[in-house]
Design an enzyme around this catalytic site. Structure first.
Site, PDB file in Angstrom:
ATOM      1  CE  LYS A  95      -3.374  -2.315   2.977  1.00 37.19           C
ATOM      2  NZ  LYS A  95      -4.254  -2.245   4.122  1.00 37.19           N
ATOM      3  CE1 TYR A 135      -8.650  -3.354   1.336  1.00 31.10           C
ATOM      4  CE2 TYR A 135      -8.193  -1.254   0.508  1.00 31.10           C
ATOM      5  CZ  TYR A 135      -7.785  -2.466   1.342  1.00 31.10           C
ATOM      6  OH  TYR A 135      -6.727  -2.507   1.738  1.00 31.10           O
ATOM      7  CG  PHE A 143     -12.273   1.018   8.576  1.00 30.04           C
ATOM      8  CD1 PHE A 143     -11.961   0.224   7.566  1.00 30.04           C
ATOM      9  CD2 PHE A 143     -13.032   0.300   9.577  1.00 30.04           C
ATOM     10  CE1 PHE A 143     -11.814  -1.083   7.441  1.00 30.04           C
ATOM     11  CE2 PHE A 143     -12.890  -1.209   9.413  1.00 30.04           C
ATOM     12  CZ  PHE A 143     -12.533  -2.017   8.241  1.00 30.04           C
ATOM     13  NE  ARG A 171      -4.951 -12.741   5.266  1.00 34.00           N
ATOM     14  CZ  ARG A 171      -6.034 -11.588   5.470  1.00 34.00           C
ATOM     15  NH1 ARG A 171      -5.783 -10.860   4.516  1.00 34.00           N
ATOM     16  NH2 ARG A 171      -6.450 -11.471   6.535  1.00 34.00           N
ATOM     17  CB  THR A 177      -6.215  -7.100  10.192  1.00 37.03           C
ATOM     18  OG1 THR A 177      -6.649  -8.153   9.471  1.00 37.03           O
ATOM     19  CG2 THR A 177      -6.645  -5.611   9.672  1.00 37.03           C
ATOM     20  NE  ARG A 188      -1.408  -6.196   7.214  1.00 34.75           N
ATOM     21  CZ  ARG A 188      -2.527  -6.719   6.774  1.00 34.75           C
ATOM     22  NH1 ARG A 188      -2.875  -7.789   7.690  1.00 34.75           N
ATOM     23  NH2 ARG A 188      -3.112  -6.234   5.647  1.00 34.75           N
ATOM     24  CG  ASN A 198      -2.639  -2.893   7.464  1.00 38.87           C
ATOM     25  OD1 ASN A 198      -2.562  -2.258   6.452  1.00 38.87           O
ATOM     26  ND2 ASN A 198      -3.825  -3.607   7.910  1.00 38.87           N
ATOM     27  CG  HIS A 201      -4.680  -6.539   0.006  1.00 35.54           C
ATOM     28  ND1 HIS A 201      -5.952  -6.454   0.695  1.00 35.54           N
ATOM     29  CD2 HIS A 201      -4.825  -7.317  -1.219  1.00 35.54           C
ATOM     30  CE1 HIS A 201      -6.781  -7.237  -0.034  1.00 35.54           C
ATOM     31  NE2 HIS A 201      -6.024  -7.886  -1.047  1.00 35.54           N
ATOM     32  CD  GLU A 212      -8.336  -9.242  -3.184  1.00 36.13           C
ATOM     33  OE1 GLU A 212      -8.954  -8.757  -2.286  1.00 36.13           O
ATOM     34  OE2 GLU A 212      -7.261  -9.784  -2.734  1.00 36.13           O
TER      35      GLU A 212
END
Ligand code: IDP
Ligand code: MG
Length: 237
Positions: A95, A135, A143, A171, A177, A188, A198, A201, A212
């Protein structure tokens, strides 16, 4: 005599495979060869991406007959290519905060050193509308608007990684998260502090991975290739 037949057949298949590498027009033949090898080994042909499936379908018959005339070679050759065709793919994005903090190489190296294979990569600034599509499942969350503003605020490094179990293990590499809850040793956990920044993704399951990847990449941007390391990364004793 038998080994000579094998060597000749082997050379023929090898040259067909390498010719298909050097010419994009021939990549259809290569994919078909991979699918054929899988068939010949008595397994159900599993060709993952939809464009590979389409290529397999359109060129299946010609290659099947070729394989019948080259049995030993087809059996022995490029086991790892047949394997590569079965591997799963996931969508990973660094990100804007990860890009701005200079963490691209750090993050890529964690996936690379694990043994996963990079099959697509590009730096893009997504529009707000695009971020909202990415998203979409979070649109009811408070948020959501800020998250989409942030994702579209600067460059995002979009990638597709391939490998056995890459969706779930990706993951794990990323961590929880909320970086306050991510384990040390995860991306993270080691590199981020708060949930709103964070840095990365990763798709959370096979369906989201498929959606995606299709949202961020054209099929032609995904590069199918055999990495030299594969025969050392995969194998059973
Ligand atoms: P994930 O990125 O680990 O899959 P998701 O629940 O899908 O987590 O949320 C997507 C992104 O939304 C997170 O990575 C994070 O940037 C942001 N986010 C999630 N929960 C919160 C929150 O409670 N406050 C602010 N941002 C959040
Ligand atoms: Mg998510």
């Amino acid at each position: 005599m038998r080994s000579q037949i094998y060597r000749t057949a082997s050379r023929t298949v090898k040259s067909l495979l390498s010719a298909s590498r050097s010419s994009p027009l021939l990549c259809e033949g290569r994919t078909a060869a991979v699918a054929t090898l899988t068939t010949f080994r008595g397994r159900i042909p599993t060709v993952t991406s939809f464009h590979e499936r389409a290529q397999y379908k359109s060129s299946q018959s010609g290659w099947l007959s070729a394989a019948l005339t080259l049995p030993a070679a087809a059996y022995m050759l490029h086991d790892q290519e047949a394997h590569a065709a079965e591997l799963e793919r996931t969508f990973i994005a660094i990100k804007p905060d990860g890009v701005q903090r200079g963490l691209i190489s750090e993050i890529i190296s964690r996936f690379e050193r694990k043994g996963f294979k990079l099959v697509a990569i590009k730096l893009v600034v997504p529009s707000k509308d695009f971020a909202q599509r990415h998203y979409h499942d979070l649109k009811e969350r408070p948020f959501f608007n800020g998250l989409c503003d942030f994702l579209s605020s600067g460059p995002v490094l979009a990638m597709v990684w391939e490998g056995e179990g890459v969706i779930k293990y990706g993951r794990k590499l990323i961590g929880a998260t909320d970086p306050q809850k991510s384990e040390p040793g995860t991306i993270r956990g080691d590199l981020a502090v708060v949930v709103g920044r964070n840095i990365i993704h990763g798709s959370d399951g096979p369906e989201t991975a498929k959606d995606e990847i299709a949202l961020w990449f054209e099929p032609r941007e995904l590069v199918s290739y055999t990495s030299n390391a594969e025969k050392w990364i995969y194998g059973a004793n």
